[in-house]
Write a protein that holds these residues in place. Structure first.
Motif, PDB file in Angstrom:
ATOM      1  N   LYS A   1       0.297  -1.940   0.205  1.00  0.00           N
ATOM      2  CA  LYS A   1      -0.146   0.119   0.187  1.00  0.00           C
ATOM      3  C   LYS A   1       0.838   1.351  -0.028  1.00  0.00           C
ATOM      4  N   LEU A   2       2.524   1.056  -0.408  1.00  0.00           N
ATOM      5  CA  LEU A   2       2.740   2.535   0.118  1.00  0.00           C
ATOM      6  C   LEU A   2       3.286   3.076  -1.127  1.00  0.00           C
TER       7      LEU A   2
ATOM      8  N   MET B   1      16.483   2.625  11.975  1.00  0.00           N
ATOM      9  CA  MET B   1      15.134   3.261  11.110  1.00  0.00           C
ATOM     10  C   MET B   1      16.144   3.424  10.529  1.00  0.00           C
ATOM     11  N   SER B   2      15.539   3.359   9.377  1.00  0.00           N
ATOM     12  CA  SER B   2      15.630   4.152   7.902  1.00  0.00           C
ATOM     13  C   SER B   2      14.618   5.593   8.312  1.00  0.00           C
ATOM     14  N   GLU B   3      15.756   6.782   7.233  1.00  0.00           N
ATOM     15  CA  GLU B   3      14.749   8.376   7.793  1.00  0.00           C
ATOM     16  C   GLU B   3      13.570   7.503   6.919  1.00  0.00           C
TER      17      GLU B   3
ATOM     18  N   ALA C   1       7.992   8.727   7.640  1.00  0.00           N
ATOM     19  CA  ALA C   1       6.640   7.834   7.706  1.00  0.00           C
ATOM     20  C   ALA C   1       5.556   7.739   8.318  1.00  0.00           C
ATOM     21  N   ASP C   2       6.778   7.450   9.695  1.00  0.00           N
ATOM     22  CA  ASP C   2       5.780   6.710  10.540  1.00  0.00           C
ATOM     23  C   ASP C   2       5.284   8.834  11.167  1.00  0.00           C
TER      24      ASP C   2
ATOM     25  N   LEU D   1       4.713  10.879  10.002  1.00  0.00           N
ATOM     26  CA  LEU D   1       3.542  12.005   9.196  1.00  0.00           C
ATOM     27  C   LEU D   1       2.218  11.119   8.758  1.00  0.00           C
ATOM     28  N   HIS D   2       2.462   9.985   9.869  1.00  0.00           N
ATOM     29  CA  HIS D   2       1.098   8.780   9.400  1.00  0.00           C
ATOM     30  C   HIS D   2       0.626   9.489  11.141  1.00  0.00           C
ATOM     31  N   SER D   3       1.646   9.709  11.731  1.00  0.00           N
ATOM     32  CA  SER D   3       0.843  10.158  13.097  1.00  0.00           C
ATOM     33  C   SER D   3       0.606  11.371  13.209  1.00  0.00           C
ATOM     34  N   ALA D   4       0.940  12.197  12.498  1.00  0.00           N
ATOM     35  CA  ALA D   4       0.681  14.045  12.506  1.00  0.00           C
ATOM     36  C   ALA D   4      -0.904  13.799  11.839  1.00  0.00           C
TER      37      ALA D   4
END
Length: 109
Positions: A22-23, A47-49, A54-55, A57-60
């Motif tokens: 889904k990315l 972890m990778s940048e 992505a994490d 942005l998802h949380s925001a």
């Protein structure tokens, strides 16, 4: 209790595969100061940048959706336990309409 390690591993791998399918690629500019913050956090948490951004942005985005204000309109849309519930004339209904429209465009493509 039977050993479930392989079943749990297979479930986790399947979930990761579904998530990865889904990315979509995004390309955007950030300030140099924010880049340093991303690099530092990525190194700190091993972890990778890309995964970190992505994490973040998802949380925001989830938090923005949660905090979008409800603005009571003049129209009663239903009654719950004897109390009127008024239409939302804040940004959320417009946001949801745009999001749904964009989702439909993607599904049709």
């Amino acid at each position: 209790m039977p050993n479930n390690h392989m079943a749990l591993l297979l479930k986790k791998l399947e979930e990761q595969s579904t998530e990865k399918s889904k990315l979509v690629e995004c390309n955007f500019a950030i300030t140099e100061e924010d880049q340093f913050k991303v690099q530092a956090l990525a190194e700190l948490f091993h972890m990778s940048e890309e995964a970190l951004v992505a994490d973040l942005l998802h949380s925001a985005l989830l938090e923005i959706e949660e905090k979008m204000p409800y603005r009571e309109g003049p129209k009663v849309i239903r009654v719950e336990e004897g109390d009127p519930v008024y239409e939302d004339i804040g940004p959320m209904p417009r946001y949801m309409a745009i999001k749904n429209r964009l989702s439909q465009i993607t599904k049709c493509a």
